[in-house]
Design a protein around this motif. Structure first.
Motif, PDB file in Angstrom:
ATOM      1  N   GLY A  99       0.771  -1.235   0.000  1.00  0.00           N
ATOM      2  CA  GLY A  99       0.000   0.000   0.000  1.00  0.00           C
ATOM      3  C   GLY A  99       0.797   1.277   0.000  1.00  0.00           C
ATOM      4  O   GLY A  99       0.212   2.352  -0.005  1.00  0.00           O
ATOM      5  N   SER A 100       2.134   1.230  -0.004  1.00  0.00           N
ATOM      6  CA  SER A 100       2.897   2.462   0.096  1.00  0.00           C
ATOM      7  C   SER A 100       2.686   3.356  -1.108  1.00  0.00           C
ATOM      8  O   SER A 100       2.791   4.567  -1.005  1.00  0.00           O
ATOM      9  N   ARG A 101       2.372   2.789  -2.277  1.00  0.00           N
ATOM     10  CA  ARG A 101       2.162   3.601  -3.467  1.00  0.00           C
ATOM     11  C   ARG A 101       0.786   4.258  -3.459  1.00  0.00           C
ATOM     12  O   ARG A 101       0.547   5.181  -4.196  1.00  0.00           O
ATOM     13  N   ARG A 102      -0.123   3.762  -2.634  1.00  0.00           N
ATOM     14  CA  ARG A 102      -1.479   4.296  -2.625  1.00  0.00           C
ATOM     15  C   ARG A 102      -1.711   5.304  -1.516  1.00  0.00           C
ATOM     16  O   ARG A 102      -2.513   6.204  -1.653  1.00  0.00           O
ATOM     17  N   ASN A 103      -1.034   5.146  -0.409  1.00  0.00           N
ATOM     18  CA  ASN A 103      -1.288   5.986   0.750  1.00  0.00           C
ATOM     19  C   ASN A 103      -0.121   6.955   0.950  1.00  0.00           C
ATOM     20  O   ASN A 103       0.976   6.533   1.312  1.00  0.00           O
ATOM     21  N   PRO A 104      -0.348   8.250   0.738  1.00  0.00           N
ATOM     22  CA  PRO A 104       0.759   9.210   0.842  1.00  0.00           C
ATOM     23  C   PRO A 104       1.315   9.361   2.249  1.00  0.00           C
ATOM     24  O   PRO A 104       2.380   9.944   2.440  1.00  0.00           O
ATOM     25  N   ASN A 105       0.606   8.831   3.240  1.00  0.00           N
ATOM     26  CA  ASN A 105       1.071   8.932   4.621  1.00  0.00           C
ATOM     27  C   ASN A 105       1.961   7.764   5.033  1.00  0.00           C
ATOM     28  O   ASN A 105       2.407   7.709   6.173  1.00  0.00           O
ATOM     29  N   MET A 106       2.189   6.827   4.114  1.00  0.00           N
ATOM     30  CA  MET A 106       2.979   5.647   4.440  1.00  0.00           C
ATOM     31  C   MET A 106       4.334   5.692   3.746  1.00  0.00           C
ATOM     32  O   MET A 106       4.480   6.255   2.659  1.00  0.00           O
ATOM     33  N   ARG A 107       5.317   5.106   4.401  1.00  0.00           N
ATOM     34  CA  ARG A 107       6.655   4.978   3.823  1.00  0.00           C
ATOM     35  C   ARG A 107       7.102   3.537   3.983  1.00  0.00           C
ATOM     36  O   ARG A 107       6.933   2.941   5.047  1.00  0.00           O
ATOM     37  N   SER A 108       7.674   2.967   2.922  1.00  0.00           N
ATOM     38  CA  SER A 108       8.178   1.595   3.005  1.00  0.00           C
ATOM     39  C   SER A 108       9.696   1.618   3.146  1.00  0.00           C
ATOM     40  O   SER A 108      10.377   2.452   2.553  1.00  0.00           O
ATOM     41  N   THR A 109      10.208   0.699   3.951  1.00  0.00           N
ATOM     42  CA  THR A 109      11.647   0.534   4.132  1.00  0.00           C
ATOM     43  C   THR A 109      12.014  -0.872   3.691  1.00  0.00           C
ATOM     44  O   THR A 109      11.335  -1.839   4.043  1.00  0.00           O
ATOM     45  N   THR A 110      13.080  -0.982   2.910  1.00  0.00           N
ATOM     46  CA  THR A 110      13.538  -2.272   2.391  1.00  0.00           C
ATOM     47  C   THR A 110      14.972  -2.540   2.837  1.00  0.00           C
ATOM     48  O   THR A 110      15.830  -1.664   2.734  1.00  0.00           O
ATOM     49  N   LEU A 111      15.201  -3.735   3.335  1.00  0.00           N
ATOM     50  CA  LEU A 111      16.545  -4.215   3.634  1.00  0.00           C
ATOM     51  C   LEU A 111      16.803  -5.422   2.742  1.00  0.00           C
ATOM     52  O   LEU A 111      16.071  -6.415   2.810  1.00  0.00           O
ATOM     53  N   ALA A 112      17.808  -5.318   1.875  1.00  0.00           N
ATOM     54  CA  ALA A 112      18.193  -6.433   1.002  1.00  0.00           C
ATOM     55  C   ALA A 112      19.607  -6.861   1.360  1.00  0.00           C
ATOM     56  O   ALA A 112      20.476  -6.017   1.570  1.00  0.00           O
ATOM     57  N   VAL A 113      19.825  -8.174   1.429  1.00  0.00           N
ATOM     58  CA  VAL A 113      21.134  -8.718   1.811  1.00  0.00           C
ATOM     59  C   VAL A 113      21.499  -9.843   0.860  1.00  0.00           C
ATOM     60  O   VAL A 113      20.662 -10.689   0.525  1.00  0.00           O
ATOM     61  N   GLN A 114      22.750  -9.859   0.437  1.00  0.00           N
ATOM     62  CA  GLN A 114      23.265 -10.926  -0.416  1.00  0.00           C
ATOM     63  C   GLN A 114      24.569 -11.432   0.206  1.00  0.00           C
ATOM     64  O   GLN A 114      25.470 -10.644   0.481  1.00  0.00           O
ATOM     65  N   ILE A 115      24.658 -12.734   0.438  1.00  0.00           N
ATOM     66  CA  ILE A 115      25.856 -13.324   1.039  1.00  0.00           C
ATOM     67  C   ILE A 115      26.629 -14.082  -0.034  1.00  0.00           C
ATOM     68  O   ILE A 115      26.081 -14.959  -0.706  1.00  0.00           O
ATOM     69  N   ARG A 116      27.919 -13.723  -0.169  1.00  0.00           N
ATOM     70  CA  ARG A 116      28.808 -14.384  -1.121  1.00  0.00           C
ATOM     71  C   ARG A 116      29.945 -15.078  -0.381  1.00  0.00           C
ATOM     72  O   ARG A 116      30.383 -14.620   0.661  1.00  0.00           O
ATOM     73  N   ARG A 117      30.410 -16.174  -0.971  1.00  0.00           N
ATOM     74  CA  ARG A 117      31.602 -16.854  -0.460  1.00  0.00           C
ATOM     75  C   ARG A 117      32.816 -16.166  -1.081  1.00  0.00           C
ATOM     76  O   ARG A 117      32.900 -16.021  -2.304  1.00  0.00           O
ATOM     77  N   ASN A 118      33.750 -15.728  -0.255  1.00  0.00           N
ATOM     78  CA  ASN A 118      34.895 -14.961  -0.752  1.00  0.00           C
ATOM     79  C   ASN A 118      35.794 -15.769  -1.684  1.00  0.00           C
ATOM     80  O   ASN A 118      36.344 -15.234  -2.647  1.00  0.00           O
ATOM     81  N   ALA A 119      35.934 -17.053  -1.422  1.00  0.00           N
ATOM     82  CA  ALA A 119      36.890 -17.870  -2.184  1.00  0.00           C
ATOM     83  C   ALA A 119      36.575 -17.902  -3.669  1.00  0.00           C
ATOM     84  O   ALA A 119      37.473 -17.833  -4.509  1.00  0.00           O
ATOM     85  N   ASP A 120      35.278 -18.012  -4.015  1.00  0.00           N
ATOM     86  CA  ASP A 120      34.916 -18.124  -5.430  1.00  0.00           C
ATOM     87  C   ASP A 120      33.845 -17.122  -5.850  1.00  0.00           C
ATOM     88  O   ASP A 120      33.363 -17.167  -6.984  1.00  0.00           O
ATOM     89  N   GLN A 121      33.489 -16.210  -4.944  1.00  0.00           N
ATOM     90  CA  GLN A 121      32.477 -15.181  -5.218  1.00  0.00           C
ATOM     91  C   GLN A 121      31.088 -15.761  -5.498  1.00  0.00           C
ATOM     92  O   GLN A 121      30.229 -15.076  -6.052  1.00  0.00           O
ATOM     93  N   ALA A 122      30.860 -17.001  -5.126  1.00  0.00           N
ATOM     94  CA  ALA A 122      29.549 -17.613  -5.341  1.00  0.00           C
ATOM     95  C   ALA A 122      28.533 -17.043  -4.354  1.00  0.00           C
ATOM     96  O   ALA A 122      28.821 -16.879  -3.165  1.00  0.00           O
ATOM     97  N   ILE A 123      27.344 -16.740  -4.846  1.00  0.00           N
ATOM     98  CA  ILE A 123      26.256 -16.285  -3.982  1.00  0.00           C
ATOM     99  C   ILE A 123      25.657 -17.510  -3.315  1.00  0.00           C
ATOM    100  O   ILE A 123      25.259 -18.463  -3.986  1.00  0.00           O
ATOM    101  N   ILE A 124      25.600 -17.505  -1.984  1.00  0.00           N
ATOM    102  CA  ILE A 124      25.049 -18.661  -1.278  1.00  0.00           C
ATOM    103  C   ILE A 124      23.671 -18.380  -0.685  1.00  0.00           C
ATOM    104  O   ILE A 124      22.937 -19.311  -0.354  1.00  0.00           O
ATOM    105  N   TRP A 125      23.329 -17.088  -0.556  1.00  0.00           N
ATOM    106  CA  TRP A 125      22.022 -16.742   0.039  1.00  0.00           C
ATOM    107  C   TRP A 125      21.712 -15.289  -0.290  1.00  0.00           C
ATOM    108  O   TRP A 125      22.622 -14.454  -0.377  1.00  0.00           O
ATOM    109  N   GLU A 126      20.442 -15.001  -0.476  1.00  0.00           N
ATOM    110  CA  GLU A 126      20.026 -13.612  -0.619  1.00  0.00           C
ATOM    111  C   GLU A 126      18.587 -13.469  -0.151  1.00  0.00           C
ATOM    112  O   GLU A 126      17.813 -14.436  -0.156  1.00  0.00           O
TER     113      GLU A 126
END
Length: 198
Positions: free
Chosen positions: A127-154
């Motif tokens: 509903g954040s796009r419909r209600n001007p009184n609301m604000r959405s907050t997003t936290l995005a996280v991506q975990i990579r293995r340093n040895a080969d730069q493979a993404i293991i979780w996001e």
């Protein structure tokens, strides 16, 4: 005679509109995820050293330690790197990030090119796009293995709050989102769930 059903309906609407939940989606290949040393870095290197980002990074690091990772070393010396992106969107689609203000649509490409969550839509808040009184907050996280730069979780967690309330600020929202995102880690891949905020 109709007062009671009307009151019940209003209570139901109030329950639906409360902002005590985050929309959470996570991706991984269902293989066991090992623990080890981990650094938390910004998706945008320009904000890496800002005091605001460092505060949010420590919030995420606390949750990572809770699930068994060890933090505190430079990224070059760790087994894993967690890249985080924090954004807030208002009803007009304006997006802000710690240390920088940009247009909508820029951020960590969770679910786009990683191979884990490709072509999966991610919620941007209820509903954040419909209600001007609301604000959405997003936290995005991506975990990579340093040895080969493979993404293991996001994953990504999104919550809404009314403008003026503590939960509408990044400082108020990020600890709740981090806790929701890493609760029951690694989580069911590819499924968007509503997680009650602590």
């Amino acid at each position: 005679m109709i007062a009671v059903p009307l009151a019940m309906a209003l209570l139901g609407l109030a329950a639906c509109s409360n902002n005590n939940y985050a929309d959470v989606v996570r991706f991984h290949n269902s293989a066991p995820i090992s623990r080890g040393t981990l650094a938390v870095v910004a998706s945008d290197p320009l904000v890496q050293q800002s005091l605001e980002f460092r505060t949010h990074a420590e919030t995420v690091a606390i949750e990572m330690r809770r699930i068994g990772y060890t933090t505190g070393l430079p990224a070059s010396q760790t087994q894993y790197v967690a890249t985080i992106d924090i954004s807030q969107a208002d009803a007009m689609g304006n997006v802000t990030r710690p240390g920088v203000t940009v247009g909508a649509g820029i951020g960590l490409p969770i679910g786009s090119n990683s191979g884990l969550g490709a072509n999966v839509s991610v919620p941007v808040g209820r509903g954040s796009r419909r209600n001007p009184n609301m604000r959405s907050t997003t936290l995005a996280v991506q975990i990579r293995r340093n040895a080969d730069q493979a993404i293991i979780w996001e994953g990504r967690a999104v919550k809404e709050a009314r403008v003026g309330e503590p939960g509408a600020t990044a400082t108020g929202a990020v600890p709740q989102l981090a806790n929701a995102l890493f609760r029951e880690f690694p989580g069911t891949p590819g499924v968007t769930t509503q997680v009650r905020l602590n």
